[in-house]
Design an enzyme around this catalytic site. Structure first.
Site, PDB file in Angstrom:
ATOM      1  N   SER A 237       0.853  -1.192   0.000  1.00 24.78           N
ATOM      2  CA  SER A 237       0.000   0.000   0.000  1.00 24.78           C
ATOM      3  C   SER A 237       0.885   1.237   0.000  1.00 24.78           C
ATOM      4  O   SER A 237       2.116   1.151   0.018  1.00 24.78           O
ATOM      5  CB  SER A 237      -0.905   0.011   1.230  1.00 24.78           C
ATOM      6  OG  SER A 237      -0.137   0.109   2.413  1.00 24.78           O
ATOM      7  N   LYS A 238       0.240   2.403   0.001  1.00 24.17           N
ATOM      8  CA  LYS A 238       0.977   3.661  -0.074  1.00 24.17           C
ATOM      9  C   LYS A 238       1.974   3.821   1.068  1.00 24.17           C
ATOM     10  O   LYS A 238       3.013   4.452   0.904  1.00 24.17           O
ATOM     11  CB  LYS A 238       0.000   4.844  -0.059  1.00 24.17           C
ATOM     12  CG  LYS A 238      -0.802   5.013  -1.339  1.00 24.17           C
ATOM     13  CD  LYS A 238      -1.710   6.222  -1.242  1.00 24.17           C
ATOM     14  CE  LYS A 238      -2.517   6.412  -2.513  1.00 24.17           C
ATOM     15  NZ  LYS A 238      -3.430   7.565  -2.427  1.00 24.17           N
ATOM     16  N   ARG A 239       1.650   3.251   2.222  1.00 23.50           N
ATOM     17  CA  ARG A 239       2.546   3.442   3.360  1.00 23.50           C
ATOM     18  C   ARG A 239       3.888   2.741   3.169  1.00 23.50           C
ATOM     19  O   ARG A 239       4.848   3.011   3.886  1.00 23.50           O
ATOM     20  CB  ARG A 239       1.880   2.967   4.653  1.00 23.50           C
ATOM     21  CG  ARG A 239       1.644   1.475   4.738  1.00 23.50           C
ATOM     22  CD  ARG A 239       0.847   1.122   6.000  1.00 23.50           C
ATOM     23  NE  ARG A 239       0.544  -0.291   6.073  1.00 23.50           N
ATOM     24  CZ  ARG A 239       1.366  -1.210   6.545  1.00 23.50           C
ATOM     25  NH1 ARG A 239       2.565  -0.857   6.954  1.00 23.50           N
ATOM     26  NH2 ARG A 239       1.002  -2.476   6.600  1.00 23.50           N
ATOM     27  N   HIS A 240       3.978   1.837   2.192  1.00 24.57           N
ATOM     28  CA  HIS A 240       5.244   1.174   1.901  1.00 24.57           C
ATOM     29  C   HIS A 240       6.107   2.000   0.940  1.00 24.57           C
ATOM     30  O   HIS A 240       7.198   1.599   0.582  1.00 24.57           O
ATOM     31  CB  HIS A 240       5.003  -0.210   1.289  1.00 24.57           C
ATOM     32  CG  HIS A 240       4.365  -1.181   2.233  1.00 24.57           C
ATOM     33  ND1 HIS A 240       3.030  -1.513   2.173  1.00 24.57           N
ATOM     34  CD2 HIS A 240       4.885  -1.878   3.264  1.00 24.57           C
ATOM     35  CE1 HIS A 240       2.758  -2.383   3.134  1.00 24.57           C
ATOM     36  NE2 HIS A 240       3.861  -2.624   3.809  1.00 24.57           N
ATOM     37  N   GLY A 241       5.595   3.148   0.508  1.00 26.66           N
ATOM     38  CA  GLY A 241       6.312   3.956  -0.481  1.00 26.66           C
ATOM     39  C   GLY A 241       5.491   4.069  -1.748  1.00 26.66           C
ATOM     40  O   GLY A 241       4.282   3.855  -1.747  1.00 26.66           O
TER      41      GLY A 241
END
Length: 471
Positions: A237-241
């Site tokens: 997801s976005k939180r992984h980059g």
């Protein structure tokens, strides 16, 4: 049989890396077998689908170089065809109208769960006569018994009991066809032979097979690709980059590096890591894709991108690097030839963004010295080497500002001072670049030019003097 694959994204957001990997697998399988690759935009979710998302998908496909042979086809332009199929199913008793209220359906769900039953529609309206002018949905009449076998190219044979499948809605009360109906009609009409998609669609597959057979078509072959996880084991997801394909472009990755990385997420060929697109087409087989999910590793992507940067045509990198320099406020026409900078620096950068940042010194003066580098190399002991080298450089004619002459000049100053070359070259490097890392000192000086070199040495000498005064 001509192989025909399709990539069918929903335009409710950007093209993410999971979708890009699916598109790549579809593309490679079609190209390997001399088939066609079809792009279909599944935009039946009218509330969430946007023109901006469509453009983002098309832009991402173009940047990756995944050229499609047909399309893009838009499902919103095929509603008449879907409704014709639904009407035919109604006429043949293979679908029926349903006017069950939300309250009845919710009570049914709660009761089934209380009895530890799988929530599913109970066929209440199957034998009822529903006023076609009153609000209602259309449900597909799923076969009540038997087993649907999904002969998956990745997972093998996966059985589904029809008793576990309910009569799903194929047309909503507003008249819009649903996903499971429209995708089936499209796959049949577009003569798709192989459906390669994420494994989150696996549970839809037996339902779609039953609808296809009700239409009189044999289903295509299916291959359900495992999801991509972040390095922490959670779904990517976005939180992984960055997960958007265009975000990777903007961060300075090369499309061929991202494709190479994506093909290795769940597929391998021996110990080989770097694959050209031609090698991917030759070697890829969907049956070799792993059943288990793969973890996205940005460090591995960075390594691959660095490999491609090092070996790419400098002229091509020149074109791709210019916008990244522009984002730093640098006009690359105001300094050394960009291809020369690329040849000197490409092996030192993981991305185009990083390449632009570490090459900025070639085009403009820096504001501050790197603190650690200055502390180590711009000491009082460096003042005399810098003064000597500055005086020697100032005597050089512009035509003598060559790598060979510069190297000899630095060596001569070191000999005169009876110190090793590093005692001259490292303070000089920090003075000219602002940090202790750059290409060879002669190549660095050549890129910076005589005027900027003298000006930056003066700045370093002033820094040393100020440091001495403080001490």
């Amino acid at each position: 049989m001509t192989v025909r694959t399709r990539f069918a994204p929903s335009p409710t957001g950007y093209l993410h890396v999971g979708g890009a990997r699916t598109a790549l697998f579809c593309y490679l399988y079609a190209r390997k077998h001399g088939g066609q690759f079809v792009l279909r935009i599944e935009d039946t979710d009218l509330e969430r689908s946007t023109a901006e998302s469509v453009n983002a998908i098309l832009e991402g496909m173009t940047w990756l170089g995944l050229d499609y042979d047909e399309g893009p086809f838009y499902q919103t332009q095929r509603f008449d065809r879907y409704n014709a199929v639904i009407d035919d199913l109604l006429a043949r008793g293979l679908a029926y109208r349903c006017d069950c209220s939300k309250e009845r359906l919710e009570k049914l769900r709660v009761d089934q769960m209380a009895h530890k039953q799988k929530p599913r529609y109970d066929g209440h309206c199957c034998q009822r006569t529903i006023d076609p002018d009153a609000p209602h949905v259309i449900r597909f009449k799923n076969p009540p018994d038997g087993v649907v076998i999904v002969d998956d190219l990745i997972r093998g044979r996966v059985p589904f009991a029809n008793a576990e499948l309910d009569d799903l809605i194929i047309r909503r009360s507003d008249g819009a066809p649903t996903y499971n109906l429209s995708v089936v009609v499209d796959d049949a009409d577009m003569r798709i032979t192989h459906v390669i998609r994420g494994d989150d669609h696996l549970n839809n597959t037996p339902r779609q097979i039953n609808i296809l057979r009700a239409m009189g078509h044999e289903p295509p072959r299916y291959a359900h690709v495992p999801m991509i996880l972040g390095d922490d084991g959670a779904r990517l997801s976005k939180r992984h980059g960055a997960v958007s394909v265009i975000a990777y472009r903007d961060q300075g990755y090369l499309p061929e590096a991202l494709l190479n990385y994506l093909v290795r997420l769940g597929w391998s060929h021996g110990d080989q890591e770097v694959f050209s697109i031609e090698q991917m087409i030759e070697l890829f087989d969907i049956g070799d894709v792993n059943k288990a999910a793969s973890a996205f590793n940005t460090d591995k992507l960075d390594w691959l991108n660095q490999q491609y940067l090092q070996h790419a045509d400098p002229q091509r990198i020149d074109r791709l690097l210019r916008p990244h320099l522009g984002h730093l406020g640098i006009d690359p026409s105001t300094g050394p030839a960009l291809t020369a900078v690329i040849k000197a620096q490409a092996a030192r950068a993981k991305t185009l963004t990083e390449l632009a940042e570490i090459s900025a010194f070639c085009y403009r003066d820096f504001d501050e010295f790197d603190e650690a580098s200055a502390k180590k190399h711009l000491r009082l002991v460096a003042r005399e080497p810098l003064e000597q080298i500055r005086a020697a450089f100032e005597l050089l004619a512009n035509d003598d500002w060559t790598a060979e002459t510069l190297k000899h000049t630095v060596e001569r100053v070191a000999e005169t001072l009876q110190v090793n070359m590093g005692k001259v070259a490292q303070p000089l490097r920090v003075a000219v670049v602002g940090r202790a890392a750059s290409p060879g000192i002669d190549e660095t000086l050549l890129l910076v030019g005589k005027e900027a070199t003298l000006r930056r040495i003066d700045k370093a000498l002033a820094y040393i003097a100020a440091r001495g005064a403080e001490a």
